[in-house]
Design an enzyme around this catalytic site. Structure first.
Site, PDB file in Angstrom:
ATOM      1  N   LYS A  13       0.665  -1.227   0.087  1.00  0.00           N
ATOM      2  CA  LYS A  13       0.037  -0.011   0.053  1.00  0.00           C
ATOM      3  C   LYS A  13       1.001   1.379   0.016  1.00  0.00           C
ATOM      4  CE  LYS A  13      -2.453  -0.966   3.948  1.00  0.00           C
ATOM      5  NZ  LYS A  13      -1.805  -2.290   4.138  1.00  0.00           N
ATOM      6  N   ARG A  88      -9.638   1.651   8.623  1.00  0.00           N
ATOM      7  CA  ARG A  88      -9.311   0.263   9.059  1.00  0.00           C
ATOM      8  C   ARG A  88     -10.464  -0.572   9.680  1.00  0.00           C
ATOM      9  NH1 ARG A  88      -3.488  -1.368  10.445  1.00  0.00           N
ATOM     10  NH2 ARG A  88      -2.543   0.340   8.995  1.00  0.00           N
ATOM     11  N   ARG A 127      11.143  -6.595   4.794  1.00  0.00           N
ATOM     12  CA  ARG A 127      10.971  -5.260   4.778  1.00  0.00           C
ATOM     13  C   ARG A 127      12.064  -4.195   5.538  1.00  0.00           C
ATOM     14  NH1 ARG A 127       5.062  -3.048   5.167  1.00  0.00           N
ATOM     15  NH2 ARG A 127       4.898  -3.622   7.460  1.00  0.00           N
ATOM     16  N   ARG A 162      11.163  -2.291  11.223  1.00  0.00           N
ATOM     17  CA  ARG A 162      10.071  -1.760  12.010  1.00  0.00           C
ATOM     18  C   ARG A 162      10.389  -2.811  13.274  1.00  0.00           C
ATOM     19  NH1 ARG A 162       5.008  -0.553   8.584  1.00  0.00           N
ATOM     20  NH2 ARG A 162       4.219  -1.555  10.667  1.00  0.00           N
ATOM     21  N   ARG A 174      -1.340  -9.039  13.405  1.00  0.00           N
ATOM     22  CA  ARG A 174      -1.589  -7.872  12.466  1.00  0.00           C
ATOM     23  C   ARG A 174      -2.751  -8.454  11.605  1.00  0.00           C
ATOM     24  NH1 ARG A 174       3.650  -6.182  12.124  1.00  0.00           N
ATOM     25  NH2 ARG A 174       3.268  -4.810  10.201  1.00  0.00           N
TER      26      ARG A 174
END
Ligand code: ADP
Ligand code: ZN
Length: 220
Positions: A13, A88, A127, A162, A174
């Site tokens: 996204k 969300r 990531r 992260r 998540r």
């Protein structure tokens, strides 16, 4: 136009929103990035949000919704915005409709990104993000590595992982919240006739930049 990026974590996204923002001039509004900037600056909002984010939970609407209202009220959003990470939940989506309709605007397009689950988990573990809050470029150790390992191509700052991206169980939690709370938005926006679905997957060689190109053609 007001666009929303929908899709589970790790579907790209942020990448698509960044590319669309560059081409259209509409700002990318990432609630996760705003929270992380506040957490690193230790603001009151950041401290409160971190209580939830560090546990992998959603930040309550009392904190999240006013923050988005403030951001959308800024001058750079008057012609459009690309929302990345908001709404969300169906409640947040209804709030957003209210906020926009008060300005005589509406949600024009929702881009729903889909990626196979096993590929998502691998992407999130690989990531890496730029530690410079002004840059925030995203890389992937295998799919989209930086030219120099550990260093941002754009700005030369250090790349970091992260905290919530390093643990497979936290990632799965998540994703479970996404399935429960966020995925009902697919029906919500389908019923409004504004949803388009775009598959993003290495296996079909279709990445964020391909999606961004397609979306730009549609909104021209
Ligand atoms: P991810 O999509 O990988 O969870 P984000 O950067 O979008 O990462 O968000 C990081 C965290 O910030 C989320 O896990 C959640 O706790 C919080 N957050 C972001 N956007 C929202 C939102 N719209 N409502 C509630 N919490 C949010
Ligand atoms: Zn950078």
């Amino acid at each position: 136009m007001y666009l929303i990026m929908l899709g589970a974590q790790g579907t790209g996204k942020g990448t698509v929103a960044g590319l669309l923002s560059k081409s259209t001039g509409w700002p990318q509004i990432s609630t996760g990035d705003i929270f992380r900037a506040n957490i690193s600056e230790k603001t009151e909002l950041g401290n409160k949000a971190n209580e939830y984010i560090s546990k992998g939970q959603l930040v309550p609407d009392e904190i999240t919704v006013p923050m988005v209202i403030d951001r959308l009220a800024q001058d750079d959003c008057k012609n459009g915005a690309i929302l990345d990470g908001f709404p969300r939940t169906v409640e947040q989506a209804k709030k957003l409709d209210e906020i926009l309709s008060q300005k005589g605007k509406k949600v024009d397009m929702v881009i729903n990104l889909t990626t196979p689950r096993d590929e998502i988990i691998e992407r999130i573990l690989n990531r890496r993000v730029c530690s410079n809050p002004q840059c925030k470029a995203t890389y992937n150790l295998t799919m989209h590595p930086s030219k120099v390992e550990g260093i941002c191509d754009n700005c030369g700052a250090k790349l970091v992982q992260r905290e919530d991206d390093s643990d497979e169980n936290a990632i799965k939690q998540r994703l479970a919240i996404y399935d429960e709370k966020t995925s009902p938005l697919i029906d919500f926006y389908t019923n409004k006739g504004v949803l388009i679905t775009e598959e993003v997957s290495e296996r079909i060689n279709r990445l964020g930049k391909d999606v961004a190109e397609d979306v730009l053609k549609r909104i021209k």
